[in-house]
Scaffold this motif. Structure first.
Motif, PDB file in Angstrom:
ATOM      1  N   GLY A  83       0.495  -1.044  -0.073  1.00 39.18           N
ATOM      2  CA  GLY A  83      -0.178   0.347   0.215  1.00 39.18           C
ATOM      3  C   GLY A  83       0.391   1.577   0.400  1.00 39.18           C
ATOM      4  O   GLY A  83       0.103   2.182  -0.023  1.00 39.18           O
ATOM      5  N   GLY A  84       2.076   1.273  -0.208  1.00 38.48           N
ATOM      6  CA  GLY A  84       2.802   1.821   0.041  1.00 38.48           C
ATOM      7  C   GLY A  84       4.265   2.722  -1.518  1.00 38.48           C
ATOM      8  O   GLY A  84       3.580   2.029  -2.408  1.00 38.48           O
ATOM      9  N   ILE A  85       5.286   3.108  -1.375  1.00 41.26           N
ATOM     10  CA  ILE A  85       5.364   3.618  -1.969  1.00 41.26           C
ATOM     11  C   ILE A  85       7.450   2.491  -2.221  1.00 41.26           C
ATOM     12  O   ILE A  85       7.463   2.347  -0.784  1.00 41.26           O
ATOM     13  CB  ILE A  85       6.220   4.946  -2.097  1.00 41.26           C
ATOM     14  CG1 ILE A  85       6.803   5.174  -0.992  1.00 41.26           C
ATOM     15  CG2 ILE A  85       4.183   5.757  -2.766  1.00 41.26           C
ATOM     16  CD1 ILE A  85       7.167   7.073  -1.159  1.00 41.26           C
ATOM     17  N   GLY A  86       7.829   2.865  -3.168  1.00 41.37           N
ATOM     18  CA  GLY A  86       9.264   2.214  -3.183  1.00 41.37           C
ATOM     19  C   GLY A  86       9.987   2.753  -4.397  1.00 41.37           C
ATOM     20  O   GLY A  86       9.641   4.138  -4.644  1.00 41.37           O
ATOM     21  N   LEU A 101      -1.574  -3.594  -7.756  1.00 44.01           N
ATOM     22  CA  LEU A 101      -2.500  -4.137  -6.533  1.00 44.01           C
ATOM     23  C   LEU A 101      -2.130  -4.104  -4.820  1.00 44.01           C
ATOM     24  O   LEU A 101      -2.979  -4.647  -3.848  1.00 44.01           O
ATOM     25  CB  LEU A 101      -1.833  -5.798  -6.659  1.00 44.01           C
ATOM     26  CG  LEU A 101      -2.659  -6.082  -8.280  1.00 44.01           C
ATOM     27  CD1 LEU A 101      -2.200  -7.543  -8.151  1.00 44.01           C
ATOM     28  CD2 LEU A 101      -3.926  -6.470  -8.348  1.00 44.01           C
ATOM     29  N   GLY A 102      -1.141  -2.361  -4.775  1.00 45.42           N
ATOM     30  CA  GLY A 102      -1.344  -2.680  -3.078  1.00 45.42           C
ATOM     31  C   GLY A 102      -0.294  -3.677  -2.840  1.00 45.42           C
ATOM     32  O   GLY A 102      -0.295  -3.855  -1.303  1.00 45.42           O
ATOM     33  N   GLU A 103       0.483  -4.423  -3.452  1.00 44.35           N
ATOM     34  CA  GLU A 103       1.205  -5.625  -2.440  1.00 44.35           C
ATOM     35  C   GLU A 103       2.957  -4.950  -2.068  1.00 44.35           C
ATOM     36  O   GLU A 103       2.966  -4.316  -2.940  1.00 44.35           O
ATOM     37  CB  GLU A 103       1.481  -6.778  -3.462  1.00 44.35           C
ATOM     38  CG  GLU A 103       1.718  -6.560  -5.135  1.00 44.35           C
ATOM     39  CD  GLU A 103       1.577  -6.951  -5.629  1.00 44.35           C
ATOM     40  OE1 GLU A 103       0.716  -8.382  -5.857  1.00 44.35           O
ATOM     41  OE2 GLU A 103       1.836  -7.826  -6.899  1.00 44.35           O
ATOM     42  N   ALA A 104       3.014  -6.165  -1.051  1.00 50.18           N
ATOM     43  CA  ALA A 104       4.458  -5.285  -0.940  1.00 50.18           C
ATOM     44  C   ALA A 104       5.094  -6.217  -2.281  1.00 50.18           C
ATOM     45  O   ALA A 104       5.371  -7.488  -2.380  1.00 50.18           O
ATOM     46  CB  ALA A 104       5.122  -5.687   0.340  1.00 50.18           C
ATOM     47  N   VAL A 105       6.384  -5.456  -2.281  1.00 52.70           N
ATOM     48  CA  VAL A 105       7.609  -5.625  -3.760  1.00 52.70           C
ATOM     49  C   VAL A 105       8.500  -5.773  -3.060  1.00 52.70           C
ATOM     50  O   VAL A 105       9.498  -4.393  -2.444  1.00 52.70           O
ATOM     51  CB  VAL A 105       7.657  -5.639  -5.706  1.00 52.70           C
ATOM     52  CG1 VAL A 105       7.842  -6.282  -5.690  1.00 52.70           C
ATOM     53  CG2 VAL A 105       5.619  -5.519  -5.788  1.00 52.70           C
ATOM     54  N   ILE A 106      10.097  -7.072  -2.884  1.00 51.85           N
ATOM     55  CA  ILE A 106      10.934  -7.125  -2.025  1.00 51.85           C
ATOM     56  C   ILE A 106      12.054  -6.593  -3.361  1.00 51.85           C
ATOM     57  O   ILE A 106      11.795  -6.757  -4.617  1.00 51.85           O
ATOM     58  CB  ILE A 106      11.249  -8.411  -1.631  1.00 51.85           C
ATOM     59  CG1 ILE A 106      11.425  -9.420  -3.005  1.00 51.85           C
ATOM     60  CG2 ILE A 106      10.451  -8.535  -0.797  1.00 51.85           C
ATOM     61  CD1 ILE A 106      12.499 -10.245  -2.259  1.00 51.85           C
ATOM     62  N   GLY A 149       5.548   9.235  -9.990  1.00 47.56           N
ATOM     63  CA  GLY A 149       6.120   8.143 -10.735  1.00 47.56           C
ATOM     64  C   GLY A 149       5.449   7.207 -11.479  1.00 47.56           C
ATOM     65  O   GLY A 149       4.890   7.733 -12.522  1.00 47.56           O
ATOM     66  N   VAL A 150       5.764   5.648 -10.847  1.00 44.17           N
ATOM     67  CA  VAL A 150       5.333   4.998 -12.030  1.00 44.17           C
ATOM     68  C   VAL A 150       4.258   3.655 -10.788  1.00 44.17           C
ATOM     69  O   VAL A 150       4.697   3.811  -9.708  1.00 44.17           O
ATOM     70  CB  VAL A 150       6.360   4.169 -12.899  1.00 44.17           C
ATOM     71  CG1 VAL A 150       6.989   5.808 -13.800  1.00 44.17           C
ATOM     72  CG2 VAL A 150       7.815   3.585 -11.762  1.00 44.17           C
ATOM     73  N   VAL A 151       3.639   2.987 -11.313  1.00 40.60           N
ATOM     74  CA  VAL A 151       2.875   1.844 -10.283  1.00 40.60           C
ATOM     75  C   VAL A 151       3.383   0.472 -11.811  1.00 40.60           C
ATOM     76  O   VAL A 151       3.493   0.476 -13.105  1.00 40.60           O
ATOM     77  CB  VAL A 151       1.753   1.790 -11.403  1.00 40.60           C
ATOM     78  CG1 VAL A 151       0.529   0.890 -10.663  1.00 40.60           C
ATOM     79  CG2 VAL A 151       0.480   3.176 -10.561  1.00 40.60           C
ATOM     80  N   VAL A 152       3.634  -0.659 -11.025  1.00 40.34           N
ATOM     81  CA  VAL A 152       4.321  -1.526 -11.578  1.00 40.34           C
ATOM     82  C   VAL A 152       3.418  -2.532 -10.834  1.00 40.34           C
ATOM     83  O   VAL A 152       2.922  -3.041 -10.033  1.00 40.34           O
ATOM     84  CB  VAL A 152       5.427  -1.744 -10.812  1.00 40.34           C
ATOM     85  CG1 VAL A 152       6.459  -0.725 -11.681  1.00 40.34           C
ATOM     86  CG2 VAL A 152       6.007  -1.823  -9.544  1.00 40.34           C
TER      87      VAL A 152
END
Length: 187
Positions: free
Chosen positions: A135-138, A158-163, A177-180
């Motif tokens: 639900g945040g940013i990276g 999808l609001g999921e965490a991505v490592i 920014g961008v949405v991935v």
């Protein structure tokens, strides 16, 4: 100062003040007065650019300054009103056209090109360089179509965490920014 000179000074001053206010207040006057093409991030990119309107407040105000300046100078030089008024009208069109073609149109084109280059990011593969929180940013890094390395703030579709280190695909552009998208089934 006779009547015509006063009119030229008044109209030139009004045009100048409108330009200064517009500059200081961030173009507040344009809203609702001009058919502009603002790109709304998150929606498809516009397919064409018509640029600023000839009836833009900026063009009309600059034209008023030209009208006042040309009219005042010609009147002060001793030309009769029968000549000063057409000279003022020529100044109106000359300065307006100059503002439109030499300033506003190139700036609109530059802004459009900048926005369009960001839309070229959609579909690019990227690597997460700073974990995207749920639900945040990276942050992601990728190469644009010209081969330059680009780093952008990213959110997950999808609001999921991505490592960090995960390969993702850019699916949209947002203001910051961008949405991935990360296909967790392909891991």
């Amino acid at each position: 100062m006779h009547g015509s000179e006063a009119v030229f000074v008044a109209l030139g001053t009004i045009g100048f003040l409108v330009l200064v206010l517009n500059l200081l207040l961030g173009g507040f006057i344009e809203h609702g007065f001009e058919a502009s093409h603002e790109v709304d991030f998150g929606h498809p990119a516009p397919t064409d650019l018509h640029g600023p309107s000839w009836l833009s407040v900026k063009v009309v105000a600059a034209s008023m300054v030209g009208f006042g300046a040309f009219g005042y100078v010609s009147s002060s030089a001793g030309l009769p009103d029968l000549i000063s008024w057409p000279v003022a009208a020529a100044g109106f069109f000359a300065v307006g056209a100059g503002a439109y073609f030499l300033i506003l149109k190139p700036l609109a084109g530059q802004q459009y090109n900048s926005l369009m280059s960001s839309y070229n990011y959609v579909g690019q593969d990227a690597i997460v360089t700073l974990e995207i929180t749920a639900g945040g940013i990276g942050q992601v890094t990728f190469q644009d179509r010209q081969g330059a390395r680009v780093t952008q703030t990213a959110t997950s579709r999808l609001g999921e965490a991505v490592i960090k280190g995960t390969q993702v695909k850019i699916v949209d552009i947002v203001q910051n920014g961008v949405v991935v998208h990360h296909n967790s089934l392909s891991d």
